[in-house]
Design a protein around this motif. Structure first.
Motif, PDB file in Angstrom:
ATOM      1  N   GLU A   1       0.825  -1.204   0.000  1.00  0.00           N
ATOM      2  CA  GLU A   1       0.000   0.000   0.000  1.00  0.00           C
ATOM      3  C   GLU A   1       0.860   1.254   0.000  1.00  0.00           C
ATOM      4  OE1 GLU A   1      -3.568   1.967  -0.253  1.00  0.00           O
ATOM      5  OE2 GLU A   1      -3.172  -0.195  -0.340  1.00  0.00           O
ATOM      6  N   LEU A   2       1.966   1.220   0.718  1.00  0.00           N
ATOM      7  CA  LEU A   2       2.866   2.366   0.755  1.00  0.00           C
ATOM      8  C   LEU A   2       3.507   2.612  -0.602  1.00  0.00           C
ATOM      9  CD1 LEU A   2       4.160   4.499   2.610  1.00  0.00           C
ATOM     10  CD2 LEU A   2       5.964   2.842   3.115  1.00  0.00           C
ATOM     11  N   SER A   3       3.827   1.543  -1.309  1.00  0.00           N
ATOM     12  CA  SER A   3       4.398   1.682  -2.656  1.00  0.00           C
ATOM     13  C   SER A   3       3.399   2.320  -3.615  1.00  0.00           C
ATOM     14  CB  SER A   3       4.842   0.316  -3.170  1.00  0.00           C
ATOM     15  OG  SER A   3       5.329   0.415  -4.502  1.00  0.00           O
ATOM     16  N   ASN A   4       2.133   1.910  -3.513  1.00  0.00           N
ATOM     17  CA  ASN A   4       1.101   2.507  -4.385  1.00  0.00           C
ATOM     18  C   ASN A   4       0.910   3.988  -4.086  1.00  0.00           C
ATOM     19  OD1 ASN A   4       0.664  -0.034  -5.527  1.00  0.00           O
ATOM     20  ND2 ASN A   4      -0.965  -0.545  -4.071  1.00  0.00           N
ATOM     21  N   VAL A   5       0.924   4.317  -2.805  1.00  0.00           N
ATOM     22  CA  VAL A   5       0.748   5.734  -2.435  1.00  0.00           C
ATOM     23  C   VAL A   5       1.922   6.566  -2.933  1.00  0.00           C
ATOM     24  CG1 VAL A   5       0.634   7.326  -0.479  1.00  0.00           C
ATOM     25  CG2 VAL A   5      -0.723   5.236  -0.466  1.00  0.00           C
ATOM     26  N   ARG A   6       3.126   6.062  -2.810  1.00  0.00           N
ATOM     27  CA  ARG A   6       4.297   6.800  -3.267  1.00  0.00           C
ATOM     28  C   ARG A   6       4.296   6.963  -4.781  1.00  0.00           C
ATOM     29  NH1 ARG A   6       9.009   4.095   0.630  1.00  0.00           N
ATOM     30  NH2 ARG A   6       8.453   5.281   2.511  1.00  0.00           N
ATOM     31  N   GLN A   7       3.836   5.940  -5.489  1.00  0.00           N
ATOM     32  CA  GLN A   7       3.744   6.060  -6.949  1.00  0.00           C
ATOM     33  C   GLN A   7       2.737   7.146  -7.345  1.00  0.00           C
ATOM     34  OE1 GLN A   7       2.690   2.408  -8.869  1.00  0.00           O
ATOM     35  NE2 GLN A   7       2.861   3.236 -10.936  1.00  0.00           N
ATOM     36  N   THR A   8       1.612   7.182  -6.649  1.00  0.00           N
ATOM     37  CA  THR A   8       0.621   8.228  -6.926  1.00  0.00           C
ATOM     38  C   THR A   8       1.176   9.607  -6.594  1.00  0.00           C
ATOM     39  OG1 THR A   8      -1.105   6.627  -6.377  1.00  0.00           O
ATOM     40  CG2 THR A   8      -1.744   8.943  -6.512  1.00  0.00           C
ATOM     41  N   ILE A   9       1.944   9.697  -5.504  1.00  0.00           N
ATOM     42  CA  ILE A   9       2.552  10.976  -5.123  1.00  0.00           C
ATOM     43  C   ILE A   9       3.507  11.452  -6.211  1.00  0.00           C
ATOM     44  CG2 ILE A   9       4.189  12.024  -3.519  1.00  0.00           C
ATOM     45  CD1 ILE A   9       2.890  10.456  -1.291  1.00  0.00           C
ATOM     46  N   GLU A  10       4.305  10.551  -6.760  1.00  0.00           N
ATOM     47  CA  GLU A  10       5.246  10.937  -7.817  1.00  0.00           C
ATOM     48  C   GLU A  10       4.508  11.416  -9.067  1.00  0.00           C
ATOM     49  OE1 GLU A  10       7.704   7.579  -8.447  1.00  0.00           O
ATOM     50  OE2 GLU A  10       8.797   7.774  -6.548  1.00  0.00           O
ATOM     51  N   GLN A  11       3.420  10.734  -9.420  1.00  0.00           N
ATOM     52  CA  GLN A  11       2.666  11.147 -10.603  1.00  0.00           C
ATOM     53  C   GLN A  11       2.042  12.529 -10.409  1.00  0.00           C
ATOM     54  OE1 GLN A  11      -0.157   8.010 -11.261  1.00  0.00           O
ATOM     55  NE2 GLN A  11       1.376   6.560 -12.006  1.00  0.00           N
ATOM     56  N   ILE A  12       1.411  12.741  -9.264  1.00  0.00           N
ATOM     57  CA  ILE A  12       0.769  14.037  -9.018  1.00  0.00           C
ATOM     58  C   ILE A  12       1.814  15.139  -8.904  1.00  0.00           C
ATOM     59  CG2 ILE A  12      -0.619  15.338  -7.369  1.00  0.00           C
ATOM     60  CD1 ILE A  12      -2.139  12.815  -6.772  1.00  0.00           C
ATOM     61  N   ASP A  13       2.950  14.834  -8.285  1.00  0.00           N
ATOM     62  CA  ASP A  13       4.006  15.831  -8.165  1.00  0.00           C
ATOM     63  C   ASP A  13       4.551  16.224  -9.540  1.00  0.00           C
ATOM     64  OD1 ASP A  13       5.848  17.426  -6.536  1.00  0.00           O
ATOM     65  OD2 ASP A  13       7.374  16.050  -7.258  1.00  0.00           O
ATOM     66  N   ALA A  14       4.692  15.235 -10.442  1.00  0.00           N
ATOM     67  CA  ALA A  14       5.157  15.539 -11.797  1.00  0.00           C
ATOM     68  C   ALA A  14       4.144  16.400 -12.545  1.00  0.00           C
ATOM     69  CB  ALA A  14       5.415  14.240 -12.565  1.00  0.00           C
ATOM     70  N   GLN A  15       2.851  16.086 -12.417  1.00  0.00           N
ATOM     71  CA  GLN A  15       1.827  16.900 -13.070  1.00  0.00           C
ATOM     72  C   GLN A  15       1.794  18.311 -12.494  1.00  0.00           C
ATOM     73  OE1 GLN A  15      -1.841  14.761 -12.676  1.00  0.00           O
ATOM     74  NE2 GLN A  15      -1.192  13.061 -13.959  1.00  0.00           N
ATOM     75  N   LEU A  16       1.973  18.424 -11.192  1.00  0.00           N
ATOM     76  CA  LEU A  16       1.971  19.738 -10.557  1.00  0.00           C
ATOM     77  C   LEU A  16       3.154  20.584 -11.030  1.00  0.00           C
ATOM     78  CD1 LEU A  16       0.573  21.535  -8.447  1.00  0.00           C
ATOM     79  CD2 LEU A  16       2.048  20.506  -6.718  1.00  0.00           C
ATOM     80  N   LYS A  17       4.336  19.971 -11.114  1.00  0.00           N
ATOM     81  CA  LYS A  17       5.503  20.707 -11.600  1.00  0.00           C
ATOM     82  C   LYS A  17       5.337  21.107 -13.065  1.00  0.00           C
ATOM     83  CE  LYS A  17       8.858  18.679  -8.401  1.00  0.00           C
ATOM     84  NZ  LYS A  17      10.070  17.829  -8.269  1.00  0.00           N
ATOM     85  N   ASN A  18       4.732  20.229 -13.852  1.00  0.00           N
ATOM     86  CA  ASN A  18       4.516  20.541 -15.268  1.00  0.00           C
ATOM     87  C   ASN A  18       3.571  21.726 -15.432  1.00  0.00           C
ATOM     88  OD1 ASN A  18       4.506  20.338 -18.065  1.00  0.00           O
ATOM     89  ND2 ASN A  18       2.940  18.763 -18.099  1.00  0.00           N
ATOM     90  N   LEU A  19       2.494  21.755 -14.653  1.00  0.00           N
ATOM     91  CA  LEU A  19       1.564  22.885 -14.729  1.00  0.00           C
ATOM     92  C   LEU A  19       2.235  24.180 -14.280  1.00  0.00           C
ATOM     93  CD1 LEU A  19      -1.889  21.531 -13.506  1.00  0.00           C
ATOM     94  CD2 LEU A  19      -1.265  22.273 -15.791  1.00  0.00           C
ATOM     95  N   LYS A  20       3.001  24.109 -13.203  1.00  0.00           N
ATOM     96  CA  LYS A  20       3.687  25.312 -12.737  1.00  0.00           C
ATOM     97  C   LYS A  20       4.691  25.815 -13.766  1.00  0.00           C
ATOM     98  CE  LYS A  20       3.278  24.480  -7.745  1.00  0.00           C
ATOM     99  NZ  LYS A  20       4.023  24.253  -6.489  1.00  0.00           N
TER     100      LYS A  20
END
Length: 306
Positions: free
Chosen positions: A195-214
């Motif tokens: 479960e921790l691995s899935n959460v971290r993968q989601t965090i990386e995806q959202i963080d990448a999208q957030l940086k791309n938008l910024k």
């Protein structure tokens, strides 16, 4: 003679009594004035407090509203120019990019052709958002503006949504890490680790999208289309090259004609049995028709002439 000494004593007592009454009267009047001035001071203090409260309320009412947050916009611009020299304009655009601290992300040049005799080029550049308008003004001075377009997309809600999701996932990650540290059995540890691995993968995806938008908000994109004002003509080759080109074309044509005849002969040889059968059928049909056709009777004139 006996009463004479008593007169001064009596007058002294009278004067003392008179002074005492005056002093008592003055003290009473002073106490009365003090008692009257105290309520007036209290009333004045209450009035001053009310006035101060009204001033505070008026200041709060006249206070400027809270400044709104700046909209998060992704800006894209497109501009088309007609220039005298495409090469010189490309060099000038490179200098403008360096001045505005931007980046060149694409360059496509198309040399003149028969169907398109004009020299064209397409340039894509990325400029800081606050320098978009000055850059467009500098680029517009390089030639004649044919078209100009600016579009903006507000992504403020998406940024807030991504940031909130990222914060919640980071809290979930911290909680899962604590649970994993307290887990006893291997099965529980593996389950929490998955479960921790899935959460971290989601965090990386959202963080990448957030940086791309910024990044898209911080930098604006400009697409610049350049077109030469006068169609360029290719120089004529010299006589030797023309003779050589003509000789090559003629020999190529002769070779192609010879190969074509050879192919035709091969096709005729291959299909010759069918051609012979067809010719035999035609010849037999004509002969059969000649033998079975009725003969015309001879007239007397033809017999006499014979």
């Amino acid at each position: 003679m006996y009463t004479s000494p008593k007169l001064p004593r009596t007058s002294a007592l009278f004067i003392s009594a008179l002074l005492g009454g005056v002093i008592f009267t003055s003290c009473a009047s002073s106490d009365r004035s003090t008692n009257q001035s105290a309520p007036q001071m209290a009333a004045g203090g209450a009035v001053n407090q009310l006035a101060a409260r009204e001033n505070n309320i008026s200041q709060k009412a006249e206070a400027p509203p809270i400044a709104r947050s700046r909209p998060q916009l992704i800006k894209k611009a497109a501009i088309s120019l007609t220039v005298n020299s495409v090469d010189k304009t490309v060099d000038a655009v490179s200098q403008i990019i360096n001045q505005q601290q931007g980046d060149l992300i694409g360059l496509k040049q198309q040399q003149p052709k028969n169907d398109n005799p004009r020299y064209t080029a397409t340039i894509q550049l990325r400029i800081p958002e606050d320098r978009l308008e000055p850059t467009l003004e500098q680029v517009a001075k390089l030639g004649t503006v044919n078209s100009r377009n600016i579009t903006a997309e507000d992504v403020g809600d998406r940024l807030v949504d991504f940031q909130a999701r990222l914060t919640n996932l980071q809290k979930t990650e911290a909680n899962l890490q604590k649970i994993m540290d307290r887990a006893g059995s291997v099965r529980d540890v593996l389950s929490v680790a998955q479960e921790l691995s899935n959460v971290r993968q989601t965090i990386e995806q959202i963080d990448a999208q957030l940086k791309n938008l910024k990044n898209q908000v911080a930098y604006s994109t400009i697409t610049l289309n350049l077109e030469a004002a006068v169609s360029s003509t290719s120089p004529q080759p010299d006589l030797g090259l023309q003779v050589k080109e003509t000789w090559n074309n003629s020999t190529h044509s002769l070779r192609a004609f010879s190969v074509g005849l050879l192919k035709l002969g091969i096709w005729l040889i291959v299909y010759s049995p069918y051609l012979l059968i067809f010719v035999a059928l035609v010849y037999g049909f004509r002969r059969w028709r000649r033998t079975h056709s009725p003969r015309l009777p001879q007239t007397p004139e033809s017999t006499i002439s014979d």
